[in-house]
Scaffold this active site. Structure first.
Site, short mmCIF file in Angstrom:
data_model
loop_
_atom_site.label_atom_id
_atom_site.label_comp_id
_atom_site.label_asym_id
_atom_site.label_seq_id
_atom_site.Cartn_x
_atom_site.Cartn_y
_atom_site.Cartn_z
N TYR A 101 35.56 43.60 49.70
CA TYR A 101 34.73 44.65 49.12
C TYR A 101 35.46 45.98 49.30
O TYR A 101 36.04 46.25 50.35
CB TYR A 101 33.37 44.74 49.84
CG TYR A 101 32.56 45.94 49.40
CD1 TYR A 101 31.63 45.84 48.39
CD2 TYR A 101 32.78 47.20 49.99
CE1 TYR A 101 30.92 46.95 47.96
CE2 TYR A 101 32.07 48.32 49.56
CZ TYR A 101 31.15 48.17 48.55
OH TYR A 101 30.45 49.27 48.11
N GLU A 189 33.02 51.11 42.83
CA GLU A 189 32.97 49.94 43.70
C GLU A 189 33.69 48.76 43.07
O GLU A 189 33.55 48.50 41.88
CB GLU A 189 31.48 49.59 43.90
CG GLU A 189 31.20 48.56 44.93
CD GLU A 189 29.70 48.30 45.02
OE1 GLU A 189 29.02 48.91 45.87
OE2 GLU A 189 29.19 47.49 44.23
#
Ligand code: GDP
Ligand code: MN
Length: 406
Positions: A101, A189
């Site tokens: 992530y 993101e």
């Protein structure tokens, strides 16, 4: 406002973040043709402006063009969090060894930017963050602070990339940060940032949210087809109209058209209505000293909304003048006409003048005012809210506690 995955990936590409080859399909046949031209197993990804797509069954795989057609057909019938799937992003299926992530966002509590990384990315990142907060690596930076090479390298190490990936990871971190700042983003993101079986890193997903008030600084986004939209989802036709008229307006799911003053009283007005057992059909900020023309347009939005059964119009004249408000309402009545019952009240700045204008216009043409109940300071605001609930056909309730307002 949120960008679609394919838009986010286009920005990634522009900033040197590796992304898979891809193409968009809006029919099952196009999906099959894209799969045929890629000539390998593919992933079909629903393009919707909402999260949790993978878990909702919006990301599927196919090994042949025929299967891609079949899978595409089923995805086009799907709604994810009430958003219909109208487009699919089709890419070669990646051989994923590991999912990381990586994100950049604003830390509102500490007034800083923050880069966040984790070696356990993917659809369960929230669970990881809850159960293993120690695995979430963060670097906070002041808004004007540059991201130095040694910081991005340290981050790559801490997040847990392999030494041979440090350079690539460092580059992706720097590019994502750069993209975030260049486009006035609120969130950028990559989840998952994948490590392929051969060790290379690639962005398998893109989630970008921009500050729509800063959009004017980035005309090139418009050229890419990226235009103003909601935080989640697209604008409704009415919201689009309101945006064109520069009126802050949101559709809600009730039946009372909300026409109170500024944003603050707008929110309070919606609370009143709920409090007395009604449901607002919208939120609208009609403050800031609107001209009569603007007031008239606002009423058009409410009157033409088929969900609206009654209109709650309350004006606390502060900066805004009640005489301008009255002129706007009268203008609307003359030019458009009111098809719904409306209860309204004027207090504050120039309210007597407003009431006088109203009375004069009503004497002149009573027919125009047949749907309006107008009040001044003599009527408490609770009565206006209760009356709006009644007019909409609801049983106005007593309210859940004692409130005292004037
Ligand atoms: P989200 O649920 O909306 O965040 O959708 P993502 O694009 O992140 O996809 C969800 C999950 O699907 C990812 O975490 C991956 O595990 C998987 N996935 C997505 N794209 C690919 C792909 O190209 N190949 C493989 N093997 N898995 C993928
Ligand atoms: Mn994702």
């Amino acid at each position: 406002m949120r960008l679609y995955e394919f838009e986010g990936k286009a920005l990634f590409k522009k900033f040197g973040i590796p992304v898979p080859d891809s193409a968009l399909a809006d029919t099952a046949d196009t999906a099959a043709a894209i799969a045929a031209s890629l000539n390998r197993p593919v992933v079909l990804k629903s393009q919707v402006l909402t999260g949790g797509r993978g878990k909702a069954g919006g990301v599927k795989f196919a090994t042949s063009p025929d299967e891609a057609r079949f899978v595409a057909q089923s995805l086009f019938g799907l709604k994810i969090n009430s958003y219909p799937v109208e487009r699919l992003l089709i890419e070669p299926k990646l051989d994923i060894a590991r999912e990381y992530y990586l994100g950049v966002t604003i830390d509102r509590v500490n007034y800083s930017l923050v880069i966040i990384g984790c070696s356990e990315g993917g659809v369960d990142i929230e669970v990881t963050a809850d159960l293993h907060p120690d695995k979430i690596i963060k670097l906070a930076l002041d808004i004007d602070e540059p991201l130095y090479g040694f910081d991005s390298l340290a981050l790559a190490k801490l997040i847990g990339f392999q030494p041979k990936q440090y350079r690539a990871a460092q580059g992706i971190i720097a590019s994502l940060f750069n993209l975030f700042k260049s486009y006035d983003a609120k969130l950028a993101e990559i989840n998952p940032l994948v490590e392929l079986k051969d060790g290379t890193l690639m962005a398998a997903d893109a989630r970008i949210s921009l500050d729509d008030d800063a959009l004017f600084r980035h005309p090139e986004l418009k050229e890419m087809g990226i235009e103003k939209r909601h935080e989640e989802g697209e604008l409704t036709p009415r919201e689009r109209q309101a945006t064109e008229w520069e009126i802050p307006y949101l559709d809600l799911d009730g039946d009372i058209g909300m026409f109170p003053g500024g944003a603050g009283f707008g929110i309070m007005g919606n609370d009143f209505i709920q409090y007395f057992g009604g449901k607002p059909a919208n939120f609208m900020d009609s403050g800031g000293g609107p001209s009569p023309e603007r007031i008239a347009k606002m009423l058009v939005l409410l009157d033409e909304n088929p969900n609206v059964k009654a209109i709650f119009g309350a004006r606390f004249g502060g900066i805004s003048r009640c005489d301008d408000f009255a002129k706007g309402v009268i203008k609307f009545l003359k030019e458009h006409g009111l098809s719904k019952p409306m209860v309204m009240r004027m207090t504050g700045n120039m309210w007597q003048e407003g009431v006088r204008l109203f009375d004069d216009a009503r004497r002149e043409n009573p027919e125009l005012f047949k749907n309006i109940e107008a009040h001044g300071i003599e009527t408490p605001i609770e009565h206006i809210a209760k009356r709006a609930v009644e007019l909409a056909g609801g049983q106005s309730q007593q309210g859940r506690a004692n409130i005292c307002l004037s």
